[in-house]
Design an enzyme around this catalytic site. Structure first.
Site, PDB file in Angstrom:
ATOM      1  N   GLY A  14       0.787  -1.231   0.000  1.00 14.15           N
ATOM      2  CA  GLY A  14       0.000   0.000   0.000  1.00 14.15           C
ATOM      3  C   GLY A  14       0.816   1.278   0.000  1.00 14.15           C
ATOM      4  N   SER A  15       2.016   1.241  -0.577  1.00 17.64           N
ATOM      5  CA  SER A  15       2.798   2.489  -0.611  1.00 17.64           C
ATOM      6  C   SER A  15       2.167   3.506  -1.568  1.00 17.64           C
ATOM      7  CB  SER A  15       4.264   2.225  -0.973  1.00 17.64           C
ATOM      8  OG  SER A  15       4.395   1.871  -2.323  1.00 17.64           O
ATOM      9  N   ASN A  16       1.528   3.029  -2.619  1.00 21.16           N
ATOM     10  CA  ASN A  16       0.807   3.975  -3.502  1.00 21.16           C
ATOM     11  C   ASN A  16      -0.386   4.580  -2.773  1.00 21.16           C
ATOM     12  OD1 ASN A  16       1.805   4.305  -6.389  1.00 21.16           O
ATOM     13  ND2 ASN A  16       2.045   2.102  -6.082  1.00 21.16           N
ATOM     14  N   LYS A  67      -8.554 -13.611 -10.062  1.00 26.31           N
ATOM     15  CA  LYS A  67      -9.771 -12.813 -10.292  1.00 26.31           C
ATOM     16  C   LYS A  67     -10.690 -12.976  -9.084  1.00 26.31           C
ATOM     17  CE  LYS A  67     -12.051 -16.562 -12.817  1.00 26.31           C
ATOM     18  NZ  LYS A  67     -12.707 -17.008 -14.033  1.00 26.31           N
ATOM     19  N   ARG A  95      -5.467  -8.598  -8.954  1.00 23.07           N
ATOM     20  CA  ARG A  95      -6.482  -9.407  -9.625  1.00 23.07           C
ATOM     21  C   ARG A  95      -7.018  -8.680 -10.840  1.00 23.07           C
ATOM     22  NH1 ARG A  95      -8.305 -13.603  -6.111  1.00 23.07           N
ATOM     23  NH2 ARG A  95      -7.066 -13.307  -4.233  1.00 23.07           N
ATOM     24  N   ASN A 111      -5.603   2.357 -13.083  1.00 21.43           N
ATOM     25  CA  ASN A 111      -4.613   1.428 -12.535  1.00 21.43           C
ATOM     26  C   ASN A 111      -3.222   2.036 -12.685  1.00 21.43           C
ATOM     27  OD1 ASN A 111      -3.510  -1.125 -11.631  1.00 21.43           O
ATOM     28  ND2 ASN A 111      -2.996  -1.577 -13.769  1.00 21.43           N
ATOM     29  N   HIS A 113       0.661   0.755 -13.294  1.00 23.20           N
ATOM     30  CA  HIS A 113       1.427  -0.430 -13.692  1.00 23.20           C
ATOM     31  C   HIS A 113       2.920  -0.078 -13.696  1.00 23.20           C
ATOM     32  CE1 HIS A 113       2.202  -4.268 -15.573  1.00 23.20           C
ATOM     33  NE2 HIS A 113       3.026  -3.649 -16.396  1.00 23.20           N
TER      34      HIS A 113
HETATM   35  C1  GAR Z   1       3.314  -1.282  -7.432  1.00 22.61           C
HETATM   36  O1  GAR Z   1       4.606  -1.328  -7.993  1.00 22.61           O
HETATM   37  C2  GAR Z   1       2.267  -1.372  -8.520  1.00 22.61           C
HETATM   38  O2  GAR Z   1       2.613  -0.682  -9.689  1.00 22.61           O
HETATM   39  C3  GAR Z   1       2.223  -2.844  -8.757  1.00 22.61           C
HETATM   40  O3  GAR Z   1       2.305  -3.419  -7.477  1.00 22.61           O
HETATM   41  C4  GAR Z   1       3.036  -2.545  -6.607  1.00 22.61           C
HETATM   42  C5  GAR Z   1       2.198  -2.253  -5.403  1.00 22.61           C
HETATM   43  O4  GAR Z   1       2.932  -1.539  -4.457  1.00 22.61           O
HETATM   44  N1  GAR Z   1       1.022  -3.230  -9.422  1.00 22.61           N
HETATM   45  C6  GAR Z   1       0.962  -4.219 -10.279  1.00 22.61           C
HETATM   46  O5  GAR Z   1       1.927  -4.891 -10.601  1.00 22.61           O
HETATM   47  C7  GAR Z   1      -0.424  -4.478 -10.842  1.00 22.61           C
HETATM   48  N2  GAR Z   1      -0.391  -5.489 -11.830  1.00 22.61           N
HETATM   49  P1  GAR Z   1       2.204  -0.828  -3.236  1.00 22.61           P
HETATM   50  O6  GAR Z   1       1.288  -1.882  -2.608  1.00 22.61           O
HETATM   51  O7  GAR Z   1       3.341  -0.486  -2.318  1.00 22.61           O
HETATM   52  O8  GAR Z   1       1.453   0.352  -3.741  1.00 22.61           O
END
Ligand code: GAR
Length: 204
Positions: A14-16, A67, A95, A111, A113
Site C-alpha cells: 500500500g505504498s501507492n 480474479k 487481480r 490502474n 502499472h
Molecule cells: C506497485 O509497484 C504497482 O505498480 C504494482 O504493485 C506494486 C504495489 O505496491 N502493481 C501491479 O503490478 C499491478 N499489476 P504498493 O502496494 O506499495 O502500492
C-alpha cells in the site's frame, strides 16, 4: 470544487495508497478516500488506512487466485456503490477485474502499472524489464478496460536503468515515480481535465 471520492483497491504494502493519503493531506489532491478494500486480510495497506482514520475493509475474493469469484465481485460492487465512489484506483491490486465490476464503473477505474505500457504487461513488470535488459523503463497510469494493462494511458514516467542498478534498486526508483504520477493523474480527473478519444487521452 467537489472532492472526488476514491475507492482504493489494494493487495499488499500500500505504498501507492500512502502516497495518495499524503498528497491529500498536503492539499495536492482534491479528493477524499471513501473506502479502501483489500482482497488480502494481511495487507499492510489496511494498517496504513487505519492509521490515517480511513474506512477500510477486507473482502474475501473467493476461490480464484487471479480474479474475484462472482459472489465476491458483487460484494465489491456493493461496497463501492454504498460508499458512493466516483473513481476506483487499483493500487497494487493483484487481480484482473471482470465484466460486472467494469460495467458498474465504466470509465471510472484506473490502474498503476510498474512499466512503460505496452511493454511488460502482467505480473512482475519490473523484473521483466530488468531481465530483458532495457535501458529505460518506468510506470504507467491508465484507464482500465477489459484487457489486462491495456486501457487509454493517462500518465507515464520514465526511469533510466543504470549499469549499477539491481532489480531491487530499479523497483525502488520506479515506485518513487509511481507515487508521483498516480496522484497527478487522479488530480487531472478530479479537475475534469481528461478527455478520452479512442486510445488517446488529452488534457484540456
Ligand atoms: C506497485 O509497484 C504497482 O505498480 C504494482 O504493485 C506494486 C504495489 O505496491 N502493481 C501491479 O503490478 C499491478 N499489476 P504498493 O502496494 O506499495 O502500492
Amino acid at each position: 470544487m467537489k472532492k472526488l471520492k476514491l475507492g482504493i483497491l489494494i493487495s499488499g504494502n500500500g505504498s501507492n495508497l500512502q502516497a495518495i493519503i499524503d498528497n491529500i493531506k498536503a492539499n495536492k489532491l482534491n479528493a477524499e478516500i471513501a473506502i479502501v478494500i483489500s482482497d488480502n486480510p494481511d495487507a499492510y495497506g489496511l494498517t496504513r488506512a487505519k492509521n490515517a482514520n480511513i474506512k477500510s475493509i477486507h473482502i474475501n475474493p473467493g476461490k480464484y487466485k487471479t480474479k474475484l469469484s462472482d459472489e465476491a465481485e458483487q460484494e465489491y460492487i456493493k461496497c463501492l456503490k454504498n460508499n458512493k465512489v466516483d473513481l476506483i484506483c487499483l493500487a497494487g491490486f493483484m487481480r484482473v477485474l471482470k465484466t460486472n465490476l467494469l460495467n458498474a464503473f465504466a470509465g471510472k477505474i484506473i490502474n498503476i502499472h510498474p512499466a512503460l505500457l505496452p511493454s511488460f504487461p502482467g505480473l512482475d513488470a519490473q523484473k521483466q524489464a530488468f531481465d530483458y535488459g532495457v535501458q529505460y523503463t518506468g510506470c504507467t497510469v491508465h484507464f482500465v478496460d477489459n484487457k489486462v494493462d491495456h486501457g487509454p494511458i493517462i500518465k507515464q514516467a520514465v526511469v533510466e536503468v543504470l549499469q549499477q542498478d539491481t532489480y531491487e534498486s530499479l523497483k525502488e526508483k520506479i515506485l518513487k515515480q509511481e507515487h508521483k504520477i498516480y496522484s497527478e493523474a487522479i488530480q487531472l480527473i478530479a479537475e475534469n481535465k481528461i478527455r478520452i478519444n479512442g486510445r488517446k487521452t488529452t488534457i484540456i
